[in-house]
Design an enzyme around this catalytic site. Structure first.
Site, PDB file in Angstrom:
ATOM      1  N   LYS B 189      52.952 120.980  74.831  1.00 17.16           N
ATOM      2  CA  LYS B 189      53.707 121.078  76.079  1.00 17.16           C
ATOM      3  C   LYS B 189      54.414 119.748  76.306  1.00 17.16           C
ATOM      4  CE  LYS B 189      53.688 120.384  80.190  1.00 17.16           C
ATOM      5  NZ  LYS B 189      54.698 119.617  80.973  1.00 17.16           N
ATOM      6  N   GLU B 263      44.930 109.499  76.833  1.00 20.41           N
ATOM      7  CA  GLU B 263      45.584 108.190  76.721  1.00 20.41           C
ATOM      8  C   GLU B 263      46.398 108.041  77.990  1.00 20.41           C
ATOM      9  OE1 GLU B 263      48.133 105.715  76.640  1.00 20.41           O
ATOM     10  OE2 GLU B 263      49.078 106.502  74.820  1.00 20.41           O
ATOM     11  N   CYS B 297      53.192 102.922  78.353  1.00 16.52           N
ATOM     12  CA  CYS B 297      51.846 102.879  78.917  1.00 16.52           C
ATOM     13  C   CYS B 297      51.154 101.555  78.615  1.00 16.52           C
ATOM     14  CB  CYS B 297      51.022 104.054  78.408  1.00 16.52           C
ATOM     15  SG  CYS B 297      51.217 104.334  76.657  1.00 16.52           S
ATOM     16  N   GLU B 394      50.381 100.536  88.257  1.00 14.38           N
ATOM     17  CA  GLU B 394      51.335 100.700  87.166  1.00 14.38           C
ATOM     18  C   GLU B 394      52.703 101.046  87.757  1.00 14.38           C
ATOM     19  OE1 GLU B 394      50.619 104.075  84.527  1.00 14.38           O
ATOM     20  OE2 GLU B 394      51.199 102.820  82.832  1.00 14.38           O
TER      21      GLU B 394
END
Lengths: 292, 483
Positions: B189, B263, B297, B394
């Site tokens: 996906k 992750e 990331c 973040e």
């Protein structure tokens, strides 16, 4: 702030140099940059078989490489041919640059180096390309290296002094950076990569490193020193890569003959062909470029 | 004559879009065929640099997810688990070669759909993606050697993979390549804003004559992903994305037999000691926070610099960001492209605003954005306190928070003082200090005097709330095997 030699690490230095050297310089920028390369060129012949007639041919080509093309910055030759070049270049903007100080090894007594420098100047040289004593540098005798540069600096007052580091013999990026900083402090007008007599000479990473040293020196002292790249730059693509390195590290203020030179013997041929290709859309053969 | 030298400016150098053919609409790739979604729902994917519509893409509802998982199960039972490992390897090699041969097409499409600079798509995303297929193809018939002590490492079955929009092709590859090499089938996906390279990869699988159902691609949004997570016949889930969604997936799969690799987010520390090579450190910082507009990331988004070199480093960074080339992602000289979506741009703006309000000093590159598209200039904050939101959350944009430290132990303590632990950078000329620091950092990967170095043979993953499980290398293979 910690003192001592400036630290250098190869990985990111080379990564950055690779990005800059592969910038895509196209269309109007390419035309401008190719003319810039010619205007900043030290057209060079440094062979044992150089004769006055060879040098006169080179001078004529340097003054007028092709219709509509700017003159080169200088003709770079051995001291014995300076007088010939000076006469041939009379009335033009092209300078006479002479190698000196026991080029290419630099392994002669200082008084011999100074006398050679003075005689080149008396014969009409306006620029001196000296070599550093790599033996002294590698032995750690930095005082001797900078002392010699300062002595030659004194001997050629009024002339432009380019200091050849011969980067291929220095062994590491850190050593090259150290040699740069040392030559800048000792009064160089230009830092120059190499003699052109070694296999390994100018690389994008070395050029970037030297730009960084020059930039830091300018920031610290306000004195803007030039950069001369020499040795192994044979085609336009490579030359444009170096233009991008200087453009993005030192800025456009450096992209002029007073602060940027490319020393080359055969590069001009390819630049003229590329220039013609940009103008007409197709490549002319090498036969259509007048060589000296 | 000595002519006055005009200033050099790079002329536009756009990469050609000729290799790319984008269809008006895309179906779902299920059972080796392109099919419409059950209720014919679609959504639009656009170019974030221009806001132009690129294509309509089928929207997968729960019924479509079920169909894809059943297809993957059939593909697993009927073909893939029965195939000799060396035959599996041939298919994976075939995909790897196709990716290499069509690299320009993939790179241009990735840039158009996601906004990243073509230089990065061309030199990083696509070569890394094909390298992952090549690497894992080689393991397919050597798994008994890969995992010592297990003569019978077996596949898990059907893998559900959900990937983010920052490296759409590459992270899909991180999951597809090991899953296939280990003998699993997969339902992928892709992210809502960046489905096109995953769909092109599906086309490559089709042309590689992969047996039907081995790779399935379903497009949609978070609800589609949730249906995949909750599907009872998925044996393993591999998710890359935000920590928030990762936690939801962990809750949703608790009490089931589903394996899980996560992750997730990060706020990685980038530690600069006073003996660091400063000019190269600057390049590391640029790679760490401005690569892919900071949509990374493992971005080195918290700069911790030793006090006695902080002023010098900040001055160099200020000068360096002025040279970054912002603009058209397809231009070969662009360093900073478009922000991936309006939602992400708004999130960056909101967090930067909080930083200014809390008292940090903002430095930004001078960049006049085009009228259309989503943009944000390269930025950094000084005078950041560890309590500020910009020091803890973040941002996922080109915004760096700069803080200082005095001693190595203080740097390490500060670096570890967050729930995240994905990557870290250490910059020093002392090998001993580099090792001392690396050993004490809670991070899945620590780069010393470099940053963002990746290789399929090197495992990647996080500590703490940055996730668990590893991707790449031998550790990555284990995640797709019953050992």
């Amino acid at each position: 702030m910690p003192s001592g030699p400036t630290r250098v690490d190869a990985v990111m230095l080379e990564a950055r140099a690779t990005v800059l050297a592969s910038r895509s310089i196209k269309t109007s920028a390419k035309r401008l940059a190719l003319d810039l390369v010619v205007a900043c060129m030290d057209l060079t012949t440094l062979e044992g078989k150089d004769t006055p007639s060879k040098v006169r041919g080179l001078c004529a080509r340097g003054i007028s490489p092709a219709p509509g093309v700017p003159s080169v910055a200088a003709i770079c030759i051995y001291p014995a041919l300076v007088a010939v070049a000076r006469e041939a270049l009379e009335g033009s903007s092209v300078k006479v640059a002479s190698v000196a100080t026991a080029f290419p090894s630099g392994l002669s007594p200082l008084d011999v180096k100074l006398r050679e420098t003075r005689e080149a100047l008396e014969a009409g040289a306006q620029e001196i390309d000296m070599v550093i004593d790599r033996a002294a540098f590698l032995a750690g005798d930095y005082g001797r290296v900078s002392g010699e540069i300062a002595a030659v600096r004194d001997a050629c007052e009024g002339a432009t002094l380019k200091v050849i580091l011969e980067v291929g013999e220095l062994g590491s990026y850190a050593a090259i950076r150290r040699a740069c900083d040392l030559a800048l402090e000792a009064g160089a007008d230009f830092l120059k990569t190499s003699t052109g007599k070694l296999g390994v000479s100018s690389t994008p990473a070395v050029a970037l490193l030297m730009c960084e040293s020059i930039r830091d020196h300018a920031r610290r002292t306000g004195r803007c020193v030039g950069l001369k790249l020499a040795g192994g730059i044979r085609n336009s693509k490579a030359a444009l890569g170096y233009v991008a390195i200087v453009h993005e590290t030192l800025g456009n203020d450096w992209l002029r003959p007073e602060r940027f030179r490319i020393g080359a013997s055969t590069l001009l041929d390819d630049v003229l062909m590329q220039r013609e290709k940009e103008r007409t859309g197709s490549y002319a053969g090498a036969d259509y470029v007048a060589t000296a | 004559m000595r002519a006055a030298v005009p200033d050099l400016r790079y002329a536009p150098a756009p990469e050609s879009t000729a290799p790319v053919t984008i269809r008006d609409s895309y179906g779902l790739f299920i059972g080796g065929e392109w099919v419409a979604s059950a209720n014919a729902a679609t959504f639009v994917t656009q170019n974030p640099a221009t806001e132009e519509k690129l294509a309509e893409v089928a929207y997968a509802e729960a019924a479509d997810v079920d169909r894809a998982v059943r297809s993957a199960r059939r593909g697993y039972e009927k073909y893939w688990r029965k195939l000799r490992p060396s035959e599996r390897a041939k298919y994976v090699y075939r995909i790897a070669r196709a990716l290499t041969e069509r690299s320009r097409e993939f790179a241009v499409l990735e840039t158009m759909d996601g906004g990243k600079p073509i230089r990065e798509a061309r030199d990083f995303d696509v070569p890394q993606a094909s390298a992952h297929f090549f690497y894992h193809a080689g393991w397919a018939d050597k798994l008994a050697w890969a995992i010592p002590g297990t003569e019978r490492a077996r596949p898990l079955g059907v893998v559900g993979a959900i990937v983010p929009w920052n490296f759409p092709l590459l992270i899909a590859t991180w999951k597809i390549a090991p899953a296939l090499a280990c003998g699993n089938t997969i339902v992928l996906k892709p992210a809502e804003t960046t489905p096109l390279t995953a769909l092109l990869l599906a086309q490559v699988c089709l042309e590689a004559e992969l047996p039907p159902g081995v790779v399935n691609v379903i497009t949609g949004d978070g609800r589609t992903g949730a249906a995949l997570v909750e599907h009872p016949d998925v044996d393993k889930l591999s998710f890359t994305g935000s920590t928030e969604v990762g936690k939801a997936i962990r809750r949703a799969t608790a009490g089931t037999s589903k394996r899980l690799s996560l992750e997730l987010g990060g706020k990685s520390a980038f530690i600069v000691y006073d003996d660091a090579p400063l000019d190269q450190t600057i390049e590391g910082i640029v790679s760490g926070i401005y690569f892919n507009q900071g949509h990374v990331c493992c971005a080195g988004s918290r700069l911790l610099v030793q006090e006695n070199v902080a002023a010098d480093l900040i001055e160099r960074l200020r000068a360096r960001i002025a040279t970054l080339r912002h603009g058209d992602p397809l231009d070969k000289n662009t360093d900073i492209g478009a922000i991936n979506s309006k939602a992400q741009r708004d999130k960056i703006v909101e967090l930067v605003q909080s930083g200014v309000e809390e008292g940090a000093v903002l430095v930004q590159a001078d960049f006049m954005p085009p009228e259309r598209g989503y943009w944000y200039p390269a930025s950094f904050f000084t005078r950041v306190q560890p309590t500020y939101r910009i020091a803890r959350e973040e941002i996922f944009g080109p915004v760096l928070s700069v803080m200082t430290f005095r001693t190595p132990d203080e740097a390490i303590e500060r670096a570890n003082n967050l729930p995240y632990g994905l990557s870290a950078g250490v910059w020093t000329s002392s090998g001993a200090l580099g090792m001392y620091t690396a050993q004490r950092l809670q991070a899945g990967v620590v780069w010393c005097n470099t940053f963002n170095q990746f290789d399929p043979s090197s495992p990647f993953g996080g500590y703490k709330e940055s996730g668990f499980g590893r991707e790449g290398g031998l550790a990555g293979l284990r995640a797709y095997l019953e050992t």
